[in-house]
Write a protein that holds these residues in place. Structure first.
Motif, PDB file in Angstrom:
ATOM      1  N   ARG A 185      22.652  33.701 -49.966  1.00  0.00           N
ATOM      2  CA  ARG A 185      21.707  35.054 -49.103  1.00  0.00           C
ATOM      3  C   ARG A 185      20.369  34.496 -49.168  1.00  0.00           C
ATOM      4  NH1 ARG A 185      24.002  39.017 -46.815  1.00  0.00           N
ATOM      5  NH2 ARG A 185      26.044  39.590 -47.251  1.00  0.00           N
ATOM      6  N   ALA A 186      20.063  34.063 -50.442  1.00  0.00           N
ATOM      7  CA  ALA A 186      18.577  33.663 -50.555  1.00  0.00           C
ATOM      8  C   ALA A 186      18.320  32.188 -49.521  1.00  0.00           C
ATOM      9  CB  ALA A 186      18.399  33.137 -51.893  1.00  0.00           C
ATOM     10  N   ILE A 187      19.302  31.448 -49.543  1.00  0.00           N
ATOM     11  CA  ILE A 187      19.117  30.193 -48.929  1.00  0.00           C
ATOM     12  C   ILE A 187      19.194  30.727 -47.111  1.00  0.00           C
ATOM     13  CG2 ILE A 187      20.454  28.172 -47.549  1.00  0.00           C
ATOM     14  CD1 ILE A 187      21.637  28.157 -50.575  1.00  0.00           C
ATOM     15  N   VAL A 188      19.713  31.550 -46.550  1.00  0.00           N
ATOM     16  CA  VAL A 188      19.998  31.955 -45.407  1.00  0.00           C
ATOM     17  C   VAL A 188      18.491  32.566 -45.050  1.00  0.00           C
ATOM     18  CG1 VAL A 188      21.186  33.222 -43.681  1.00  0.00           C
ATOM     19  CG2 VAL A 188      22.334  31.985 -45.114  1.00  0.00           C
ATOM     20  N   LYS A 189      18.131  33.613 -46.072  1.00  0.00           N
ATOM     21  CA  LYS A 189      17.001  34.416 -45.756  1.00  0.00           C
ATOM     22  C   LYS A 189      15.752  33.638 -45.709  1.00  0.00           C
ATOM     23  CE  LYS A 189      14.047  38.048 -47.936  1.00  0.00           C
ATOM     24  NZ  LYS A 189      13.848  38.799 -49.439  1.00  0.00           N
ATOM     25  N   ALA A 190      15.651  32.529 -46.493  1.00  0.00           N
ATOM     26  CA  ALA A 190      14.466  31.379 -46.409  1.00  0.00           C
ATOM     27  C   ALA A 190      14.406  30.800 -45.099  1.00  0.00           C
ATOM     28  CB  ALA A 190      14.550  30.283 -47.394  1.00  0.00           C
ATOM     29  N   ILE A 191      15.818  30.377 -44.558  1.00  0.00           N
ATOM     30  CA  ILE A 191      16.015  29.755 -43.147  1.00  0.00           C
ATOM     31  C   ILE A 191      15.358  30.794 -41.991  1.00  0.00           C
ATOM     32  CG2 ILE A 191      17.503  28.973 -41.384  1.00  0.00           C
ATOM     33  CD1 ILE A 191      19.284  27.779 -43.809  1.00  0.00           C
ATOM     34  N   ASP A 192      15.784  32.098 -42.142  1.00  0.00           N
ATOM     35  CA  ASP A 192      15.426  32.941 -41.165  1.00  0.00           C
ATOM     36  C   ASP A 192      13.765  33.224 -41.305  1.00  0.00           C
ATOM     37  OD1 ASP A 192      17.969  33.455 -40.419  1.00  0.00           O
ATOM     38  OD2 ASP A 192      18.427  35.112 -41.562  1.00  0.00           O
ATOM     39  N   GLY A 193      13.388  32.864 -42.411  1.00  0.00           N
ATOM     40  CA  GLY A 193      11.659  33.271 -42.610  1.00  0.00           C
ATOM     41  C   GLY A 193      10.986  32.055 -42.161  1.00  0.00           C
ATOM     42  N   GLY A 194      11.761  30.902 -41.907  1.00  0.00           N
ATOM     43  CA  GLY A 194      11.061  29.614 -41.336  1.00  0.00           C
ATOM     44  C   GLY A 194      10.548  28.989 -42.498  1.00  0.00           C
ATOM     45  N   GLU A 195      10.909  29.245 -43.893  1.00  0.00           N
ATOM     46  CA  GLU A 195      10.401  28.612 -44.965  1.00  0.00           C
ATOM     47  C   GLU A 195      10.948  27.494 -45.559  1.00  0.00           C
ATOM     48  OE1 GLU A 195      10.528  31.624 -48.138  1.00  0.00           O
ATOM     49  OE2 GLU A 195       9.722  33.315 -46.609  1.00  0.00           O
ATOM     50  N   ALA A 196      10.549  26.322 -44.925  1.00  0.00           N
ATOM     51  CA  ALA A 196      11.707  25.043 -44.988  1.00  0.00           C
ATOM     52  C   ALA A 196      11.382  24.632 -46.494  1.00  0.00           C
ATOM     53  CB  ALA A 196      10.979  24.064 -44.004  1.00  0.00           C
ATOM     54  N   ASP A 197      10.301  24.890 -47.112  1.00  0.00           N
ATOM     55  CA  ASP A 197      10.445  24.121 -48.393  1.00  0.00           C
ATOM     56  C   ASP A 197      11.061  24.987 -49.456  1.00  0.00           C
ATOM     57  OD1 ASP A 197       8.506  22.154 -47.697  1.00  0.00           O
ATOM     58  OD2 ASP A 197       6.787  23.002 -48.310  1.00  0.00           O
ATOM     59  N   ALA A 198      10.999  26.201 -49.308  1.00  0.00           N
ATOM     60  CA  ALA A 198      11.936  27.039 -50.255  1.00  0.00           C
ATOM     61  C   ALA A 198      13.370  26.998 -49.862  1.00  0.00           C
ATOM     62  CB  ALA A 198      11.650  28.695 -49.795  1.00  0.00           C
ATOM     63  N   ALA A 199      13.662  26.783 -48.569  1.00  0.00           N
ATOM     64  CA  ALA A 199      15.306  26.561 -48.351  1.00  0.00           C
ATOM     65  C   ALA A 199      15.615  25.319 -48.698  1.00  0.00           C
ATOM     66  CB  ALA A 199      15.138  26.961 -46.718  1.00  0.00           C
ATOM     67  N   ARG A 200      14.799  24.372 -48.718  1.00  0.00           N
ATOM     68  CA  ARG A 200      15.418  22.930 -49.200  1.00  0.00           C
ATOM     69  C   ARG A 200      15.500  23.104 -50.536  1.00  0.00           C
ATOM     70  NH1 ARG A 200      11.855  20.401 -46.344  1.00  0.00           N
ATOM     71  NH2 ARG A 200      10.176  20.445 -47.870  1.00  0.00           N
ATOM     72  N   ALA A 201      14.687  23.719 -51.350  1.00  0.00           N
ATOM     73  CA  ALA A 201      14.837  23.855 -52.820  1.00  0.00           C
ATOM     74  C   ALA A 201      15.907  24.695 -53.253  1.00  0.00           C
ATOM     75  CB  ALA A 201      13.319  24.621 -53.482  1.00  0.00           C
TER      76      ALA A 201
END
Length: 232
Positions: free
Chosen positions: A200-216
């Motif tokens: 859920r954290a990964i998908v939330k970061a993607i939905d929020g446009g947070e590329a660096d966070a999603a990658r980490a």
């Protein structure tokens, strides 16, 4: 004298040249077996063998008859063939788990980066899988099958058909080592809760446009499970 290529390979090379040179493209019909046989000076059995290879590879589809959909036609999106070939390679060679994990890290970092950066991203399929993973009573095998489906859904949503095909091709190998690791986990429900939260954290970061966070997050997700269950 150098060894002469088998006749069916001549047919493959001829079609490959036509594809590379733009004489053939998605939706185009190949010449008939008779014409290919005459043009290339090979038997029709060799032409049929080459077409079977191309169909298994997912590059063409064949149908009998005389209508507009008959004969051998170039397929627009041959990703299924690439996935099949990669699955066969995985099965035949038994790629080392370390190599599979490193490949996942490269592919999935690209996936989440592309998705997070896309203004028209569509993660609806991923959200449906997340909801399915919340169902009660899932066995570890069922949960991990959904886990693999989630990662594949993200790859498909990224719009990169090559990465999606590679992820689909690696799916069996990924599921194998992930399920093997699950057998060593004493408290599976706790691990399942952890994985749900990470997904859920990964998908939330993607939905929020947070590329660096999603990658980490996806890097930590993949390596964390790997290190926990396999002691790497």
């Amino acid at each position: 004298m150098p060894e002469q290529p088998r006749a069916w390979r001549l047919v493959l090379e001829h079609i490959e040249r036509d594809l590379l040179d733009g004489r053939l493209g998605p939706g185009d019909r190949l010449a008939s077996e008779r014409d290919l046989s005459a043009d290339l000076g090979v038997g029709r059995s060799s032409v049929r063998e080459a077409l079977r290879v191309l169909e298994v590879m997912g590059l063409i589809r064949t149908a009998t008859g005389s209508g507009p959909q008959s004969g051998a036609i170039v397929i627009a999106t041959p990703s299924g063939g690439l996935s099949t070939l990669l699955r066969l390679q995985v099965a035949a060679h038994g790629f080392p788990i370390d190599d599979v994990v490193q490949t996942r890290l490269v592919l999935e970092a690209a996936v989440v980066t592309a998705l997070a950066a896309a203004p028209d991203r569509d993660t609806e399929a991923a959200h449906r899988v997340l909801e399915a993973m919340d169902a009660g009573g899932l066995t570890a095998e069922e949960f991990l099958a959904l886990d693999a489906q989630l990662h594949l859904a993200l790859a498909e949503a990224s719009g990169n058909s090559v990465i999606a095909a590679m992820m689909a091709g690696l799916r069996t190998s990924i599921e194998s080592y992930v399920l093997e690791g699950a057998a060593s986990i004493g408290e599976w429900s706790a691990m399942a809760d952890r994985l749900r939260a990470e997904h859920r954290a990964i998908v939330k970061a993607i939905d929020g446009g947070e590329a660096d966070a999603a990658r980490a997050l996806v890097h930590a997700h993949i390596t964390g499970y790997y290190e926990h269950v396999l002691g790497r």
